[in-house]
Scaffold this motif. Structure first.
Motif, PDB file in Angstrom:
ATOM      1  N   GLY A 127       0.788  -1.222   0.000  1.00 13.93           N
ATOM      2  CA  GLY A 127       0.000   0.000   0.000  1.00 13.93           C
ATOM      3  C   GLY A 127       0.818   1.268   0.000  1.00 13.93           C
ATOM      4  N   MET A 128       2.131   1.159   0.088  1.00 11.08           N
ATOM      5  CA  MET A 128       2.983   2.343   0.072  1.00 11.08           C
ATOM      6  C   MET A 128       3.082   2.868  -1.354  1.00 11.08           C
ATOM      7  SD  MET A 128       6.701   2.690   1.890  1.00 11.08           S
ATOM      8  CE  MET A 128       6.009   2.494   3.538  1.00 11.08           C
ATOM      9  N   GLU A 129       2.976   4.172  -1.520  1.00  8.13           N
ATOM     10  CA  GLU A 129       2.975   4.773  -2.844  1.00  8.13           C
ATOM     11  C   GLU A 129       4.347   4.701  -3.497  1.00  8.13           C
ATOM     12  OE1 GLU A 129       1.370   8.676  -2.982  1.00  8.13           O
ATOM     13  OE2 GLU A 129      -0.560   8.093  -2.118  1.00  8.13           O
ATOM     14  N   GLY A 130       4.328   4.501  -4.807  1.00  4.60           N
ATOM     15  CA  GLY A 130       5.564   4.456  -5.583  1.00  4.60           C
ATOM     16  C   GLY A 130       5.550   3.329  -6.586  1.00  4.60           C
ATOM     17  N   THR A 131       6.412   3.420  -7.587  1.00  2.00           N
ATOM     18  CA  THR A 131       6.553   2.324  -8.538  1.00  2.00           C
ATOM     19  C   THR A 131       7.314   1.179  -7.880  1.00  2.00           C
ATOM     20  OG1 THR A 131       8.682   3.093  -9.381  1.00  2.00           O
ATOM     21  CG2 THR A 131       6.689   3.994 -10.431  1.00  2.00           C
ATOM     22  N   LEU A 132       7.216   0.003  -8.462  1.00  2.00           N
ATOM     23  CA  LEU A 132       7.955  -1.137  -7.914  1.00  2.00           C
ATOM     24  C   LEU A 132       9.451  -0.838  -7.889  1.00  2.00           C
ATOM     25  CD1 LEU A 132       6.133  -4.177  -9.591  1.00  2.00           C
ATOM     26  CD2 LEU A 132       5.733  -3.175  -7.330  1.00  2.00           C
ATOM     27  N   GLU A 133       9.955  -0.225  -8.948  1.00  2.00           N
ATOM     28  CA  GLU A 133      11.385   0.062  -9.023  1.00  2.00           C
ATOM     29  C   GLU A 133      11.804   1.091  -7.974  1.00  2.00           C
ATOM     30  OE1 GLU A 133      10.144  -1.884 -12.648  1.00  2.00           O
ATOM     31  OE2 GLU A 133       9.346  -0.107 -11.639  1.00  2.00           O
ATOM     32  N   SER A 134      11.005   2.136  -7.796  1.00  2.00           N
ATOM     33  CA  SER A 134      11.379   3.168  -6.827  1.00  2.00           C
ATOM     34  C   SER A 134      11.291   2.653  -5.398  1.00  2.00           C
ATOM     35  CB  SER A 134      10.499   4.407  -6.990  1.00  2.00           C
ATOM     36  OG  SER A 134       9.148   4.144  -6.622  1.00  2.00           O
ATOM     37  N   LEU A 135      10.283   1.821  -5.110  1.00  2.00           N
ATOM     38  CA  LEU A 135      10.165   1.238  -3.770  1.00  2.00           C
ATOM     39  C   LEU A 135      11.321   0.272  -3.500  1.00  2.00           C
ATOM     40  CD1 LEU A 135       6.315   0.646  -3.691  1.00  2.00           C
ATOM     41  CD2 LEU A 135       7.582   2.264  -2.268  1.00  2.00           C
TER      42      LEU A 135
END
Length: 341
Positions: free
Chosen positions: A164-172
């Motif tokens: 649920g944390m915002e961001g793209t998979l790559e950025s997370l």
């Protein structure tokens, strides 16, 4: 996205802490150009690899999908994002004994086995954690240090994922590698690194977003060109015909239309267009690499072996239920050479 500083390291081969490069010079003088002939057998968790290019026994204990949910007060601000996975593996059934167990117990038992058999290396194939808990990561680092055995780590899709944390998979992935997981890489590049063990080069390539980037593809091509015998370590299994979508790296069916879990896992949906061409090219390069002995993966929580273009891919049972792979790379004796080569 702007790359963080730890991604600026060179993609050339790096040597893991405690791993040897003693056979490197002699092997590179004679590059492997023709496909290596491999005999691979599996009996439950025991795996045996035989090939002419293997000079001495290498024993590897491969661990994937422990799903440790250990946490402490530092995790309280993140409970909104960790709540589901913190409950997912509280109790499991051991794959052999069928007795109740749990991820911590299973991980410790597997490390004890690695010490008992005097393993050359422990490979951690991702999803060791259910979310990037500081307490769990510190606990694993301590347990690994206590074994005295070198280890190789590559991340899985849960290791860096707070649901649920915002961001793209790559950025997370980039963010939580830098904030939490970085010590596990022992100074090496988190997305791609090479470790030499008794003349075999182990490549840890992070495909935990299901995709491969251009730098990783270039790194793999570079490693193939060096000519050493290679073993590939990834979390997401490489696509093989007849396998489900979880065999998702290079899977032509992967994409938004087949993404059934994005709401449950509270993450961005897979792309409508499916894989990047870079990821598909990586799949092709892997299975045409003449010096690749095999691939080891996790993610699926079920042991399997697939043969693609004569290259064996072996997937481990989940360590949360006590699963692991006891891998033995062995020289081929003369009588077997006459029968098999």
């Amino acid at each position: 996205m702007k790359r963080r500083s730890f991604f600026r390291k060179t993609s050339t081969a790096l040597v893991g802490v405690g791993l040897t490069t003693s056979s490197y010079a002699s092997i590179t003088k004679k590059k492997i150009k023709k496909p290596v002939k491999v005999c691979a057998t599996i009996d439950q968790q025991e795996v045996f690899f035989y090939a002419e290019v293997i000079n001495e026994l290498i024993k590897v204990v491969h661990i994937a999908d422990t799903h440790l949910f250990k946490d402490d007060e530092r995790g309280l601000p993140y409970q909104e994002f960790s709540n589901r996975m913190a409950k997912a593996y509280n109790q499991t059934t051991h794959f052999k004994t069928r007795i109740n167990t749990n991820p911590e117990e299973a991980f410790e038992q597997t490390l004890a086995f690695a010490k008992e058999v005097n393993a050359d290396v422990i490979t951690l194939g991702g999803d060791i954690f259910s979310f990037p808990s500081e307490a769990a990561i510190e606990w694993v680092l301590s347990k690994l240090k206590d074994t005295g055995i070198p280890y190789i780590y590559t991340a899985g899709n849960h290791d860096w994922h707070y649901e649920g944390m915002e961001g793209t998979l790559e950025s997370l992935r980039d963010s939580w590698i830098e904030k939490r997981l970085l010590p596990l890489y022992q100074g090496n590049h988190p997305l791609m690194a090479a470790y030499d063990i008794k003349g075999i080069r182990f490549l840890a390539i992070d495909n935990s977003t299901y995709q491969i980037n251009e730098e990783q593809l270039a790194f793999f091509i570079e490693q193939v060109a060096i000519g050493m015998p290679l073993v590939l370590l990834v979390h997401i299994p490489m696509y093989a015909p007849g396998k489900k979508i979880v065999f998702g790296c290079g899977n032509p069916n992967w994409g938004a239309a087949t993404d059934r879990n994005f709401e449950l896992e509270r993450r961005p949906k897979w792309p409508e267009s499916g894989h990047t061409q870079t990821t598909l090219n990586f799949h092709k390069k892997v299975f045409t690499a003449p010096n690749l002995l095999g691939i080891f993966a996790g993610h699926v929580h079920r042991n399997s072996i697939e043969m693609i273009k004569g290259k064996p891919q072996i997937v481990a049972d989940d360590n949360a239920s006590g699963g692991y792979l006891d891998i033995n790379f062995l020289p081929m004796d003369e009588k077997d050479k006459k029968l098999i080569l």
